[in-house]
Scaffold this motif. Structure first.
Motif, PDB file in Angstrom:
ATOM      1  N   VAL A 119      -5.000  33.962   0.137  1.00  0.00           N
ATOM      2  CA  VAL A 119      -6.126  34.786   0.638  1.00  0.00           C
ATOM      3  C   VAL A 119      -7.062  35.238  -0.490  1.00  0.00           C
ATOM      4  N   ALA A 120      -6.941  34.637  -1.663  1.00  0.00           N
ATOM      5  CA  ALA A 120      -7.786  35.016  -2.805  1.00  0.00           C
ATOM      6  C   ALA A 120      -7.652  33.912  -3.854  1.00  0.00           C
ATOM      7  N   PRO A 121      -8.464  33.913  -4.900  1.00  0.00           N
ATOM      8  CA  PRO A 121      -8.349  32.861  -5.917  1.00  0.00           C
ATOM      9  C   PRO A 121      -6.992  32.824  -6.617  1.00  0.00           C
ATOM     10  N   THR A 122      -6.303  33.952  -6.661  1.00  0.00           N
ATOM     11  CA  THR A 122      -4.935  33.999  -7.212  1.00  0.00           C
ATOM     12  C   THR A 122      -4.078  34.839  -6.253  1.00  0.00           C
ATOM     13  N   ILE A 123      -2.780  34.870  -6.519  1.00  0.00           N
ATOM     14  CA  ILE A 123      -1.902  35.783  -5.768  1.00  0.00           C
ATOM     15  C   ILE A 123      -2.398  37.211  -6.039  1.00  0.00           C
ATOM     16  N   VAL A 124      -2.483  38.038  -4.975  1.00  0.00           N
ATOM     17  CA  VAL A 124      -2.953  39.412  -5.192  1.00  0.00           C
ATOM     18  C   VAL A 124      -1.879  40.409  -4.777  1.00  0.00           C
ATOM     19  N   GLU A 125      -1.739  41.465  -5.566  1.00  0.00           N
ATOM     20  CA  GLU A 125      -0.824  42.539  -5.173  1.00  0.00           C
ATOM     21  C   GLU A 125      -1.620  43.609  -4.425  1.00  0.00           C
ATOM     22  N   GLN A 128      -7.775  44.159   1.548  1.00  0.00           N
ATOM     23  CA  GLN A 128      -7.871  43.711   0.147  1.00  0.00           C
ATOM     24  C   GLN A 128      -7.889  42.185  -0.007  1.00  0.00           C
ATOM     25  N   ALA A 129      -7.620  41.462   1.096  1.00  0.00           N
ATOM     26  CA  ALA A 129      -7.680  39.994   1.029  1.00  0.00           C
ATOM     27  C   ALA A 129      -9.124  39.546   0.841  1.00  0.00           C
ATOM     28  N   ARG A 130      -9.296  38.441   0.105  1.00  0.00           N
ATOM     29  CA  ARG A 130     -10.636  37.843  -0.081  1.00  0.00           C
ATOM     30  C   ARG A 130     -10.550  36.368   0.283  1.00  0.00           C
ATOM     31  N   PRO A 131     -10.244  36.072   1.565  1.00  0.00           N
ATOM     32  CA  PRO A 131      -9.959  34.680   1.940  1.00  0.00           C
ATOM     33  C   PRO A 131     -11.206  33.814   2.042  1.00  0.00           C
ATOM     34  N   ILE A 132     -10.979  32.519   1.975  1.00  0.00           N
ATOM     35  CA  ILE A 132     -12.045  31.547   2.225  1.00  0.00           C
ATOM     36  C   ILE A 132     -11.836  30.947   3.621  1.00  0.00           C
ATOM     37  N   SER A 133     -12.875  30.323   4.127  1.00  0.00           N
ATOM     38  CA  SER A 133     -12.744  29.507   5.339  1.00  0.00           C
ATOM     39  C   SER A 133     -12.575  28.067   4.889  1.00  0.00           C
ATOM     40  N   ASP A 134     -11.635  27.369   5.475  1.00  0.00           N
ATOM     41  CA  ASP A 134     -11.541  25.933   5.233  1.00  0.00           C
ATOM     42  C   ASP A 134     -11.054  25.272   6.504  1.00  0.00           C
ATOM     43  N   ARG A 151      -7.851  36.854   7.263  1.00  0.00           N
ATOM     44  CA  ARG A 151      -7.833  38.296   6.968  1.00  0.00           C
ATOM     45  C   ARG A 151      -6.967  39.039   7.991  1.00  0.00           C
ATOM     46  N   HIS A 152      -7.106  38.670   9.256  1.00  0.00           N
ATOM     47  CA  HIS A 152      -6.272  39.306  10.284  1.00  0.00           C
ATOM     48  C   HIS A 152      -4.802  38.897  10.108  1.00  0.00           C
ATOM     49  N   ALA A 153      -4.565  37.586   9.970  1.00  0.00           N
ATOM     50  CA  ALA A 153      -3.192  37.070   9.941  1.00  0.00           C
ATOM     51  C   ALA A 153      -2.408  37.613   8.753  1.00  0.00           C
ATOM     52  N   VAL A 154      -3.072  37.796   7.620  1.00  0.00           N
ATOM     53  CA  VAL A 154      -2.317  38.253   6.444  1.00  0.00           C
ATOM     54  C   VAL A 154      -1.807  39.685   6.654  1.00  0.00           C
ATOM     55  N   GLY A 155      -2.523  40.462   7.441  1.00  0.00           N
ATOM     56  CA  GLY A 155      -2.039  41.806   7.767  1.00  0.00           C
ATOM     57  C   GLY A 155      -0.769  41.743   8.602  1.00  0.00           C
TER      58      GLY A 155
END
Ligand SMILES: Cc1cc2nc3c(=O)[nH]c(=O)nc-3n(C[C@H](O)[C@H](O)[C@H](O)COP(=O)(O)OP(=O)(O)OC[C@H]3O[C@@H](n4cnc5c(N)ncnc54)[C@H](O)[C@@H]3O)c2cc1C
Length: 295
Positions: free
Chosen positions: A214-220, A243-249, A258-262
């Motif tokens: 959900v971001a360019p690197t693993i995020v805590e 806090q996620a910064r996801p891309i669409s692909d 963003r929803h699913a990671v929650g």
């Protein structure tokens, strides 16, 4: 083009100092080259026959895993499954049985995919990475290792030799879950690792959550509360999505991720808390709890 087989760390470090690139299982490097991601480096040093990189040690200081240890070994290691469960969950999800036999923890870390399945576990379990060069050895906290997709703080002349994880406090548990569309040969749509320590009475005394894909690197995740477990789970869900910064692909939109990671972060917290309370949930949690694709 040159290809050297190192039998010792020293031989590998000498080759790296001369400009060679390490190859362990090759499941990222070779497969990536075949898919046209990046050409194979001109000079390679194979590190898969270095015995000292394939050891797992558990002592009072915690867990030390050689960089050449395979995901299959991690998944099946009883002490890792019991005490550093999130890492076993992550390794157990990597690719297929064949991928897990050749793919190594060092390769997973150094390949630095934001969707890697051991990354969130290593963050919540406070891992430190050991890097060696002909000039000496240094320890880098895992949170400082990844600098971008496919990029790390590992210098070209350095070899990752081991990963160190401290022993978790009493009444602790951890879990790594991922959302997947199928049950093998899949990359995480999103993933979350959690480590929880319970206080007497079952409230949460300490919690860490980290997110993959959900971001360019693993995020805590920052700012998690302690206290009532249900409230901690809800907060983890809200903060992870925020806090996620996801891309669409091709696999998911940013909004969906963003929803699913929650949802996945909350489930990771609850699974970690169940393990912290002494419940045995088989590795990987994804399969034990029926998360992700239907069988
Ligand atoms: C079909 C398939 C499915 C996959 N599924 C998943 C999955 O579900 N989840 C997942 O996380 N990954 C997955 N992967 C990716 C891959 O299997 C893992 O990242 C694996 O852990 C890589 O390890 P390796 O030893 O094969 O790395 P290699 O390909 O040998 O190396 C990867 C990179 O790390 C560097 N490197 C390797 N070892 C070291 C070291 N000790 N020190 C410094 N640099 C080093 C190499 O130079 C290279 O840049 C999949 C791959 C395939 C082919």
């Amino acid at each position: 083009m040159s290809f050297t087989i190192a039998l010792t760390v020293e031989e590998a470090l000498t080759a790296l100092a001369r400009g060679a690139r390490p190859i362990a299982g090759g499941s990222d490097l070779v497969v990536g080259a075949r898919h046209g991601k990046a050409p194979l480096p001109d000079h390679l040093v194979a590190i898969d026959r270095i015995d000292s990189l394939r050891t797992v040690t558990v002592d009072d200081g915690g867990l030390a895993i050689g960089a050449g240890v395979s995901h299959d070994t991690i998944e099946r290691h009883p002490q890792i499954a019991a005490n550093w469960s999130a890492l076993a969950d992550g390794s157990a999800l990597v690719g297929s049985p064949a991928t897990r036999h050749v793919g190594t923890i060092g390769g997973n870390i150094c390949n630095a995919s934001p969707a890697m399945d051991t990354g969130a576990a290593l963050v919540v379990l406070a891992a430190t990475v050991e890097l060696a060069s002909v000039g000496g050895t240094r320890l880098v906290p895992i949170g400082e290792l990844w600098t971008g997709p496919g990029r790390t703080a590992v210098r070209a002349d350095e070899l990752c030799t081991a990963v160190h994880l401290p022993s978790p406090p009493a009444a602790s548990g951890s879990a790594y879950l991922r959302l997947e569309y199928r049950r093998a040969m899949e990359i995480a749509v999103v993933g979350a690792g959690a480590a929880v320590t319970l206080a007497p009475g079952g409230t949460v005394a300490a919690v860490r959550v980290a997110l993959s894909a959900v971001a360019p690197t693993i995020v805590e995740v920052d700012g998690l509360p302690t206290g009532d477990l249900a409230a901690v789970g809800e907060a983890a869900a809200a903060l992870a999505s925020e806090q996620a910064r996801p891309i669409s692909d091709v696999r998911a939109s940013d909004r969906y991720r963003r929803h699913a990671v929650g949802v996945i972060a909350r489930r990771a917290v609850l699974a970690a808390a169940r393990r912290a309370g002494g419940e045995s949930i088989a590795v990987p949690v994804n399969r034990a709890l029926g998360i992700g694709a239907a069988s």
